[in-house]
Every structure is written in structure tokens, then in C-alpha cells.
Design an enzyme around this catalytic site. Sequence first.
Site: not given
Length: 311
Positions: A154, A201, A216, A248, A257, A267
Site C-alpha cells: 500500500h 488498507h 511512504h 500500530h 519506517y 515501510e
Amino acid sequence: MAMTGVLRPGHGQIRVLDLEEGVRHYRDVLGLVETGRDAQGRVYLKCWDERDHHSVVLRQADHAGIDFFGFKVLDKATLEKLDADLIAYGVKTERIPAGEMMETGERVRFEIPSGHLIELYAEKTAVGNGLQVVNPAPWTKASENGIAPVRLDHCLLYGPNIAAVQKLFTEVLGFYLVERVLAPDESANIAIWMSCSHKVHDIAFVEHPEPGKLHHLSFLLESWEEVLRAADIMSMNQVPIDIGPTRHGITRGCTIYAFDPSGNRFETFMGGYQPYPDYEPTTWSFDGLGAGGGLDYPQRKLHESFLSVVS
């Protein structure tokens, strides 16, 4: 879940300040496979387990950032329909001819309200993942080179007008909202995570005054142990790390990151849950982004660089 319309993230074209330095990073440290170079001087790479010709394109420029991010759609009929739907919605589209990007068919390009260029395409040469089609082995030698993610997963983009971006992606492109962060007064979303599949996502946006910014590109790993190994490889190669290894609260993903030599953040990511379009979106308050562990669950803190440094 039936896969129709927009299938998945397909490629991102990234600007780097020194092309060969960028290639060394993405090929030798991150562990992508170089698949070609074109007459424009662009370098094409893919993750070892991806089947299509490329997912990352590097272009030398005088400033870092992202040129465009592309999604693969089901077929040419779908591409035509989505182009017509975008035009009917009031979005100006541009047809990029087949072959302008190596091993890629015609693309439909358009600018979204955040100032980013998005592309749709239906055709890209399948080069395989190095495994036989019948009775394949579980991995190849390429899967042990560098960090070796399995796919481009993503991207997170920073820009203005993300409410309009959300409307475009959900009403025209068939995405759905998975998670969001509310503004301090709870009047609007300041960050959104959207999916076209049942991944947590496929693209995300954060409200930001400057248009067209890259936060990112994210590359998928398959275990927490691989994320920790990625941290070791980054340290061995003096790759600047921004955050992590950590988890997260948002998306439940485990992450690091870091920055490429040009200052583009990338990432290395694993985990996250599997949502479906009928799920109610998860909502985070602005305070929840920090003290609630939305960004960094173990430390429950905000990292200033994460919020402010973009390319």
C-alpha cells in the site's frame, strides 16, 4: 470476496536524487528484483513473489517524492468503464499509451483532490515469481536477498481535501473506508485508510496543506521475525530508521519506517486484520492517535517526524 473492478496496488513511480544509489538501496538492501531499464532511464523492480513485471519504478530527479501510484483493474472492459465513470463524475482523465511504461498496457491517469496522480491499467506482462507453475517450491533464491518483501502492499499519501478524495475513491473506484482518525473537534476525518480488497488498507491519506506528498510506500513481510530481521539489515546498511520495530493500534500492523538515500520513507510491514465492505469503519480520536496507541501502540506516543516529514 469476489474480486472485480480495481484489484490491487500495481506500481508506484518514485523520484530519487541519485539513480544508482537508489537502485542499490531498493535492489540490494530492500531486496527487490531488477526487471528492466527503459530509454527514459527509469529502473523497474518487483518484489520476489510478485507475478507482474514491476511494482516500483525509480526515476532520477532533482527532488524526491512520488510521480504517480497505479492500480491494476480486472480487465480492459473494466478500465473503459472506470474511465467513463471518472469523466461522468467530473474528473479529467488522460490516456497513457501502451508501452510508455515498460511491459505495461494503456493506462488511465487522473489527478485527485489531494494533488496526487493516480493511474489505472489492465495489462502488464506476467513474468512470474521464479517458481514453477506445477508443484512449485515454497521460495526462491531471490527471497533471501536483502529484506525481501513479498509484495508492494500500500501507500500513504499526504495532501489537502481528503474528504473529497474519500468520496472519489468510494463512490467511483469502489473502495471502502476501513479506519479513520478524527480532527480534534471531531468535525472531519484527518486521516483515512481505504481498501479495494479485504486487506486492511490498499491506500491511505492524511490531511496536509501541501499537495502531492509521499509519506511512504509499504512492502509486505510475512512474520514479526522478518520485521526484526529487516531492522538488522537496515542497521547493517546504515539505513536511517524513523520508527520501529513496533505495532500500530491502527490496522494492528507490525512495522518499521525508514528512509531511502533520497529521503523517501518506506515501510516494512506485516499483519493487520482482514476487513470486509460491510464492516463498520474503526474510528480513532485525535488523542487516540498518540496516547491511545493508534500510531505506536507499545509506547502510546506520537512521533513528530512521522507527522511532519514527507517527500
